[in-house]
Each structure stands twice: as structure tokens, then as C-alpha cells.
Motif scaffolding. Structure first.
Motif, mmCIF file in Angstrom:
data_model
loop_
_atom_site.group_PDB
_atom_site.id
_atom_site.type_symbol
_atom_site.label_atom_id
_atom_site.label_comp_id
_atom_site.label_asym_id
_atom_site.label_seq_id
_atom_site.Cartn_x
_atom_site.Cartn_y
_atom_site.Cartn_z
ATOM 1 N N VAL A 34 86.540 61.143 56.756
ATOM 2 C CA VAL A 34 85.605 61.937 55.908
ATOM 3 C C VAL A 34 84.026 61.623 56.141
ATOM 4 N N GLY A 35 83.912 60.609 57.171
ATOM 5 C CA GLY A 35 82.438 60.270 57.525
ATOM 6 C C GLY A 35 82.411 59.596 58.609
ATOM 7 N N GLY A 36 81.574 59.461 59.654
ATOM 8 C CA GLY A 36 81.528 58.698 60.917
ATOM 9 C C GLY A 36 80.242 58.603 61.374
ATOM 10 N N ASN A 37 80.049 57.415 62.337
ATOM 11 C CA ASN A 37 78.980 56.977 63.034
ATOM 12 C C ASN A 37 78.869 57.720 64.449
ATOM 13 N N LEU A 38 77.677 58.159 64.858
ATOM 14 C CA LEU A 38 77.666 58.811 66.239
ATOM 15 C C LEU A 38 76.015 58.361 66.925
ATOM 16 N N GLU A 39 76.471 57.529 67.927
ATOM 17 C CA GLU A 39 75.224 57.190 68.563
ATOM 18 C C GLU A 39 74.504 58.096 69.338
ATOM 19 N N ASP A 40 73.405 57.964 69.435
ATOM 20 C CA ASP A 40 72.486 58.813 70.386
ATOM 21 C C ASP A 40 72.264 58.223 71.837
ATOM 22 N N ASN A 42 76.656 59.538 59.751
ATOM 23 C CA ASN A 42 75.792 58.480 59.952
ATOM 24 C C ASN A 42 75.171 58.471 61.261
ATOM 25 N N ALA A 43 74.305 59.445 61.505
ATOM 26 C CA ALA A 43 73.692 59.426 62.788
ATOM 27 C C ALA A 43 72.865 58.564 63.213
ATOM 28 N N ARG A 44 73.212 57.791 64.304
ATOM 29 C CA ARG A 44 72.592 56.621 64.933
ATOM 30 C C ARG A 44 71.632 56.633 65.897
ATOM 31 N N THR A 45 70.598 56.164 65.830
ATOM 32 C CA THR A 45 69.614 56.179 67.003
ATOM 33 C C THR A 45 69.624 54.718 67.540
ATOM 34 N N ASP A 46 69.462 54.624 68.746
ATOM 35 C CA ASP A 46 69.390 53.359 69.491
ATOM 36 C C ASP A 46 68.258 52.900 69.954
ATOM 37 N N ALA A 47 66.914 53.719 69.253
ATOM 38 C CA ALA A 47 65.684 53.399 69.876
ATOM 39 C C ALA A 47 65.353 52.052 69.574
ATOM 40 N N PHE A 65 83.007 56.381 65.935
ATOM 41 C CA PHE A 65 83.496 57.236 66.921
ATOM 42 C C PHE A 65 82.159 57.205 68.346
ATOM 43 N N GLU A 66 81.626 56.164 68.208
ATOM 44 C CA GLU A 66 80.546 55.769 69.358
ATOM 45 C C GLU A 66 79.710 57.037 69.728
ATOM 46 N N ALA A 67 79.578 57.330 70.970
ATOM 47 C CA ALA A 67 78.853 58.438 71.185
ATOM 48 C C ALA A 67 79.683 59.720 71.093
ATOM 49 N N GLY A 68 80.912 59.834 70.763
ATOM 50 C CA GLY A 68 81.717 60.938 70.649
ATOM 51 C C GLY A 68 82.525 61.046 71.890
ATOM 52 N N TYR A 69 82.793 60.366 72.733
ATOM 53 C CA TYR A 69 83.830 60.360 73.884
ATOM 54 C C TYR A 69 83.478 61.379 74.516
ATOM 55 N N GLY A 70 82.175 62.093 74.715
ATOM 56 C CA GLY A 70 82.152 63.064 75.577
ATOM 57 C C GLY A 70 81.999 64.402 75.169
ATOM 58 N N ASP A 71 82.718 64.475 73.691
ATOM 59 C CA ASP A 71 82.667 65.746 73.152
ATOM 60 C C ASP A 71 82.752 65.332 71.731
ATOM 61 N N ALA A 72 81.322 65.160 71.134
ATOM 62 C CA ALA A 72 81.370 64.877 69.575
ATOM 63 C C ALA A 72 81.938 65.564 68.628
ATOM 64 N N GLY A 73 81.678 67.071 69.141
ATOM 65 C CA GLY A 73 82.530 67.986 67.946
ATOM 66 C C GLY A 73 84.088 67.829 67.936
#
Length: 259
Positions: free
Chosen positions: A107-113, A142-147, A87-95
């Protein structure tokens, strides 16, 4: 919700097992069915880039969330396997986005920082995990960092230090794994995997550039995904076949009836 909790537990166990979890990302029902039919496949993961492309949108939350979620819902409804959603960066509201994803059976997901200030990125991670707890499941974030992918000309040692700083913060916030796209070199993967701990690092397989999954397992990687590249493999085969038959040839021998 019991079935959802069971799927979440299964997905979490697949990440913490010593065997690397390999996920060939899917983008619609027929791609999900095709991948699910492969021997050894125990879970599915969607690719946001590929779903967006399916509907003619550019990557980067340009596809409306309703449309994105509807495709994911169709995939979840068609399989008994646990499904992780990008779900990319959470569409403005990750929760809130995580809650809606859970409602359709994810039951799982990716979230970009997206390299936001670390406190903001950690707060988003915490919001997603809270959505899982509220739903009574151990949501596998699956917490993603774009570093790496946004590093630009930053010296490489500084980039890896930032990967570790952000990844460890996400793990401390409760994320079970951290996704670092762009991490390809063996020594860097080894360094980050050791800093995170066993079965905490996720990487993406890039055609012609990545290490074999067997070697990534030896390095302690928890998960290998394919992002948009599986769709590109399919589209490459389609375009090549079209060029051959339009050019006077025939469709490829050995083509299987997978739909």
C-alpha cells in the motif's frame, strides 16, 4: 480491496500524524515478524538492497522483479500491518511495477528519481499514484530524490536548492512525502522540512551519523527509515557471534528465541 484501502489509509495517517513514523526496514518474513513484534510498530517497510542481498544480488534492480515481488508478497501475507515496498526506480515502468506491488498487497512504496530529468521523474511519480487510484487506494508514495547522494562536488547550497526543487515538484504531483537520503545535518533538514511543509520529509537513519528520531520529529520530519542498515546490524551481530564462538568463546548471553 476494502482491506487494502484501509491499510493504505492507515499508512497515510501515520505519515501525516505529528509523531514521526519510524520504520525499521525488513527483508524477509522472519525479520518482518521480529520487527512487527516490537511495541509501537504500526507499519512495515521493505528494503530493496537487503532483499537483493538475501538472494545474492547487488543493489540496483539486479534482483529479478518476480523474485523481489515474491519476497514482498510473503511478507505482506504474514502480517496484518500495512507494508511499503522499496521498488527502486520502478524497474523500467514505475506505474506497472506499482500495480504489481499493489496486487500482492503493498500500500506504499519508495521510488528513486536517480536524477533523471525532472519531467521524467514527475511522470513516474504520477504513474505510481495513478496505479493507486486505479486500484481504489491512496497509495502512499515516498518519492525519493537522489540529489544529495549523487551530488558529487556540487556546492552544498546548490544541492539543497535542487532537493527542494525536485521535492516540491513531487509534492505538487501528489506524492504525500519526499525521501531525501543523505540528508543528515540539522540545519539542512530544517531548511528542507520547512520548504516542503510539516510531515512531508522522509530521511534515513545512518549509524553513527544521524540525529535521534526524537529530534527529527521536532524538526517536522514525517518518516525515518533504516534502509539496509537494519540488515547490517543483524549481520554484524551474526559475524561477531561467529567470530567469538569459533575463537573459543560462547554465543552471546541473553540471546532470545525470536524464531
Amino acid at each position: 480491496m476494502t482491506d487494502l484501502a484501509t491499510r493504505a489509509k492507515t499508512l497515510l495517517d501515520l505519515h501525516t500524524a505529528p509523531e514521526v513514523l519510524v520504520l525499521a526496514n525488513v527483508w524477509d518474513v522472519v525479520s518482518a515478524r521480529t520487527v512487527a513484534a516490537v511495541e509501537g510498530v504500526k507499519a512495515l517497510a521493505t528494503a530493496s538492497h537487503s532483499i537483493a542481498a538475501t538472494f545474492g544480488y547487488e543493489d540496483g534492480e539486479n534482483i529479478p522483479l518476480e523474485l523481489h515481488l515474491d519476497m514482498v508478497r510473503r511478507i505482506v501475507s504474514d502480517t496484518g500491518l500495512p507494508v511499503s515496498m522499496d521498488f527502486e526506480a520502478g524497474y523500467g515502468d514505475a506505474g506497472a511495477t506499482a500495480r504489481r506491488a499493489i496486487e500482492v498487497g503493498v500500500v506504499g512504496g519508495n521510488l528513486e528519481d536517480q536524477m533523471k530529468p525532472l519531467d521524467e521523474a514527475v511522470a513516474a511519480v504520477e504513474a505510481v499514484l495513478a496505479a493507486g487510484r486505479d486500484a481504489g487506494i491512496d497509495f502512499v508514495l515516498n518519492a525519493r530524490t537522489d540529489a544529495v547522494v549523487r551530488a558529487g562536488d556540487t556546492p552544498r547550497p546548490q544541492v539543497i536548492d535542487e532537493v527542494i526543487r525536485r521535492g516540491q515538484a513531487f509534492l505538487a504531483a501528489g506524492a504525500p512525502v519526499v525521501f531525501v537520503p543523505g540528508l543528515l545535518a540539522r540545519d539542512e533538514i530544517k531548511t528542507v522540512a520547512e520548504a516542503f511543509g510539516p510531515q512531508k520529509l522522509t530521511v534515513i537513519s545512518v549509524p553513527g551519523a544521524s540525529l535521534p528520531t526524537s529530534e527529527l520529529q521536532e524538526l517536522g520530519v514525517a518518516r525515518v527509515s533504516t534502509g539496509p542498515f537494519t540488515q547490517r546490524v543483524a549481520l554484524t551481530a551474526l559475524q561477531d557471534a561467529a567470530a567469538t564462538v569459533i575463537g573459543g568463546g560462547t554465543l552471546p548471553e541473553g540471546t532470545r528465541a525470536l524464531n
